[in-house]
Design a protein around this motif. Structure first.
Motif, short mmCIF file in Angstrom:
data_model
loop_
_atom_site.label_atom_id
_atom_site.label_comp_id
_atom_site.label_asym_id
_atom_site.label_seq_id
_atom_site.Cartn_x
_atom_site.Cartn_y
_atom_site.Cartn_z
N GLN A 121 0.96 -0.88 0.24
CA GLN A 121 0.52 0.20 0.14
C GLN A 121 0.57 1.18 0.08
OE1 GLN A 121 -3.43 -0.23 -0.20
NE2 GLN A 121 -3.65 -2.53 0.38
N ARG A 122 0.62 2.31 -0.77
CA ARG A 122 1.82 3.49 -0.99
C ARG A 122 0.75 4.43 0.03
NH1 ARG A 122 -1.76 7.22 -3.62
NH2 ARG A 122 -3.42 5.68 -5.16
N HIS A 123 0.01 4.42 0.24
CA HIS A 123 -0.77 5.28 1.24
C HIS A 123 -2.28 4.98 1.43
CE1 HIS A 123 -2.54 9.82 2.36
NE2 HIS A 123 -2.73 8.89 3.14
N ALA A 124 -2.68 4.95 3.11
CA ALA A 124 -3.43 4.25 3.39
C ALA A 124 -4.29 5.18 4.49
CB ALA A 124 -2.93 3.22 4.89
N VAL A 125 -5.13 5.61 4.50
CA VAL A 125 -5.90 6.56 5.08
C VAL A 125 -6.54 5.57 6.15
CG1 VAL A 125 -7.93 8.95 4.85
CG2 VAL A 125 -6.12 7.65 3.75
N MET A 126 -6.35 6.19 6.78
CA MET A 126 -7.27 5.62 8.48
C MET A 126 -8.40 6.33 9.15
SD MET A 126 -5.85 2.86 8.25
CE MET A 126 -6.26 2.04 10.03
N LEU A 127 -9.60 6.13 8.91
CA LEU A 127 -10.23 7.31 8.91
C LEU A 127 -11.26 6.35 10.54
CD1 LEU A 127 -12.02 8.15 5.77
CD2 LEU A 127 -10.67 9.50 7.62
N VAL A 144 2.77 -1.03 4.23
CA VAL A 144 2.13 0.44 3.96
C VAL A 144 2.86 0.85 3.83
CG1 VAL A 144 1.35 0.76 5.72
CG2 VAL A 144 0.48 1.91 4.28
N MET A 145 3.38 2.28 2.59
CA MET A 145 4.37 3.00 3.17
C MET A 145 3.79 4.00 3.70
SD MET A 145 5.47 3.53 -1.05
CE MET A 145 6.74 3.92 -0.75
N ARG A 146 3.20 4.89 3.51
CA ARG A 146 2.78 5.67 3.86
C ARG A 146 1.42 6.12 4.83
NH1 ARG A 146 0.68 10.91 0.58
NH2 ARG A 146 0.38 12.49 2.65
N VAL A 147 0.88 6.25 5.95
CA VAL A 147 -0.18 6.18 6.68
C VAL A 147 -0.94 7.99 7.10
CG1 VAL A 147 -1.90 5.61 8.64
CG2 VAL A 147 -0.44 4.17 7.98
N THR A 148 -2.61 8.09 7.17
CA THR A 148 -3.10 9.37 7.87
C THR A 148 -3.72 9.02 8.33
OG1 THR A 148 -1.76 10.49 5.44
CG2 THR A 148 -4.26 10.96 6.72
N VAL A 149 -4.49 9.53 9.32
CA VAL A 149 -5.08 9.11 10.47
C VAL A 149 -5.93 10.43 11.23
CG1 VAL A 149 -5.76 8.09 12.54
CG2 VAL A 149 -3.75 7.23 11.42
N ALA A 150 -7.32 9.78 10.88
CA ALA A 150 -8.28 10.87 10.99
C ALA A 150 -9.30 10.82 11.81
CB ALA A 150 -8.60 11.88 10.33
N ALA A 186 -5.78 8.10 -1.78
CA ALA A 186 -5.01 7.02 -1.70
C ALA A 186 -5.28 5.19 -2.00
CB ALA A 186 -5.54 6.87 0.38
N SER A 187 -3.68 4.34 -1.59
CA SER A 187 -4.37 2.82 -2.64
C SER A 187 -5.51 2.06 -1.37
CB SER A 187 -3.09 2.26 -2.38
OG SER A 187 -2.23 2.53 -1.15
N LEU A 188 -5.75 2.51 -0.26
CA LEU A 188 -6.30 1.89 0.87
C LEU A 188 -7.60 2.94 1.70
CD1 LEU A 188 -7.55 -0.65 2.19
CD2 LEU A 188 -5.18 -0.78 3.52
N ILE A 189 -8.10 2.54 1.87
CA ILE A 189 -9.25 3.46 3.31
C ILE A 189 -9.66 2.40 3.37
CG2 ILE A 189 -11.68 5.20 2.90
CD1 ILE A 189 -9.73 5.12 -0.64
N LEU A 210 -12.37 7.47 -5.94
CA LEU A 210 -11.51 7.20 -5.49
C LEU A 210 -10.32 7.05 -6.37
CD1 LEU A 210 -13.03 4.89 -2.36
CD2 LEU A 210 -12.64 7.28 -2.64
N ALA A 211 -9.10 6.83 -6.47
CA ALA A 211 -8.26 6.25 -6.81
C ALA A 211 -8.23 5.09 -7.71
CB ALA A 211 -6.68 6.48 -6.28
N GLU A 212 -7.81 5.23 -8.45
CA GLU A 212 -8.01 3.66 -9.31
C GLU A 212 -7.31 2.35 -8.78
OE1 GLU A 212 -6.99 4.07 -13.69
OE2 GLU A 212 -8.14 5.26 -14.65
N ASP A 213 -5.97 2.31 -8.19
CA ASP A 213 -5.60 1.17 -7.87
C ASP A 213 -6.30 0.89 -6.24
OD1 ASP A 213 -3.93 3.33 -6.71
OD2 ASP A 213 -2.47 2.52 -6.09
N ALA A 214 -7.45 2.05 -5.65
CA ALA A 214 -7.84 2.01 -4.40
C ALA A 214 -8.47 0.99 -3.71
CB ALA A 214 -8.74 3.25 -4.02
N ALA A 215 -8.51 0.19 -2.66
CA ALA A 215 -9.35 -0.68 -1.75
C ALA A 215 -10.24 -0.02 -0.82
CB ALA A 215 -8.33 -1.88 -0.98
N VAL A 216 -11.24 -0.44 -0.50
CA VAL A 216 -11.96 0.10 0.88
C VAL A 216 -11.86 -1.24 1.70
CG1 VAL A 216 -13.93 1.12 1.40
CG2 VAL A 216 -12.69 1.36 -1.22
N TYR A 217 -11.82 -0.83 2.42
CA TYR A 217 -11.52 -1.98 3.74
C TYR A 217 -13.02 -1.00 5.22
CZ TYR A 217 -10.82 -5.98 7.15
OH TYR A 217 -11.43 -7.38 7.90
N ASP A 218 -14.08 -1.18 5.32
CA ASP A 218 -15.13 -1.17 6.12
C ASP A 218 -15.51 -2.13 7.25
OD1 ASP A 218 -17.30 0.49 6.92
OD2 ASP A 218 -18.43 0.87 4.93
#
Length: 278
Positions: A121-127, A144-150, A186-189, A210-218
């Motif tokens: 994962q190039r960028h995971a966003v954790m909501l 995962v290379m980079r993580v953003t958290v909110a 992001a590549s993962l939400i 979302l980005a074409e390479d994105a994955a969503v984990y809900d």
């Protein structure tokens, strides 16, 4: 583990445990296995004193307890011994009574790892920044290379970003709206919030593709397809919903509870029946 007494209990402990589907999932499986165990919901509100909860879990008729929001971090602290995923994440979703002590496990970590695999994962966003998000981070370690958290709770978001740094990830905590904007590239939400439980809720990242390479984990499971999953499917993206997660984390509990391996198939079948009714 030693054989528990006849009629022993398993609990689901959380602020809204009685509205979860875990008892409906586990009790038919236990009955089919010929077990006398009974799975029960136990509502424990946020902010409640947990000392009595821990004492109850050490009583002789209790086998184990699943822990859900907002008590997963408490469960990690309450355990006398913890598994490596609990140590890494700081959260536990399963406490097993071993007589004079509680053993803490995190089958959420196993589920995320099984369902996402080791896809880089190039960028995971954790909501969301609670126990589910912590489990996802532990499962993503090394991929995962980079993580953003909110999170609406900015302190929780900051603490989770620090946890990610401790796991060797580049991480930052951002305000909610800014993280939503970053999620679209992001590549993962990961949705580790209740957003989606309401049928009128929109995608957790707000509007936009979302980005074409994105994955969503809900993590949310409900009687409807959440807007986050619906949007991901419409775009043809990889997605994992809360039902998938519920089945995978339950299957990871089977060996920990000493149940027969056929329980995994029974869990899959029972969950499919529950989902069909919804």
């Amino acid at each position: 583990m030693e054989s528990p007494p006849i009629g022993a209990r398993l609990f689901l402990i959380g602020s809204d445990a009685s509205h979860a589907m875990s008892a409906s999932l586990w009790n038919p499986v236990l009955q089919e296995l010929g077990s006398t165990w009974r799975y029960e919901a136990w509502d424990v509100p946020a902010g409640a004193s947990m000392s009595g909860v821990r004492a109850r879990l050490l009583e002789g008729d209790v086998v184990a307890a699943n822990i859900t929001m907002p008590h997963k971090q408490w469960a990690a602290r309450a355990a006398d011994t913890v598994s490596e995923p609990v140590r890494l994440s700081g959260a536990a979703n399963l406490l097993i009574n071993r007589g004079s002590e509680l053993a803490g496990f995190n089958t959420d970590v196993a589920a995320v790892a099984a369902l996402l695999g080791d896809r880089p994962q190039r960028h995971a966003v954790m909501l969301g920044a609670g126990g589910a998000a912590r489990a996802a981070l532990a499962a993503l370690r090394g991929s995962v290379m980079r993580v953003t958290v909110a999170d609406r709770d900015t302190r929780a978001a900051t603490e989770l970003a620090a946890c990610a740094v401790g796991l060797g990830m580049a991480a930052e905590a951002l305000p909610w709206a800014e993280a939503q904007s970053q999620a679209r590239n992001a590549s993962l939400i990961v949705n580790a919030t209740p957003v989606g439980k309401g049928p009128d809720d929109g995608p957790v990242w707000g509007d936009g593709a979302l980005a074409e390479d994105a994955a969503v984990y809900d993590f949310v499971y409900a009687g409807h397809v959440t807007a986050s999953i619906a949007a991901a499917r419409e775009q043809g993206l990889t997605c994992v919903d809360g039902w998938d997660h519920l089945q995978a984390q339950a299957a990871a509990m089977v060996p920990l509870l000493g149940l027969a391996s056929e329980a995994c198939l029974l869990l899959t079948q029972t969950l499919a029946q529950i989902r069909a009714r919804h």
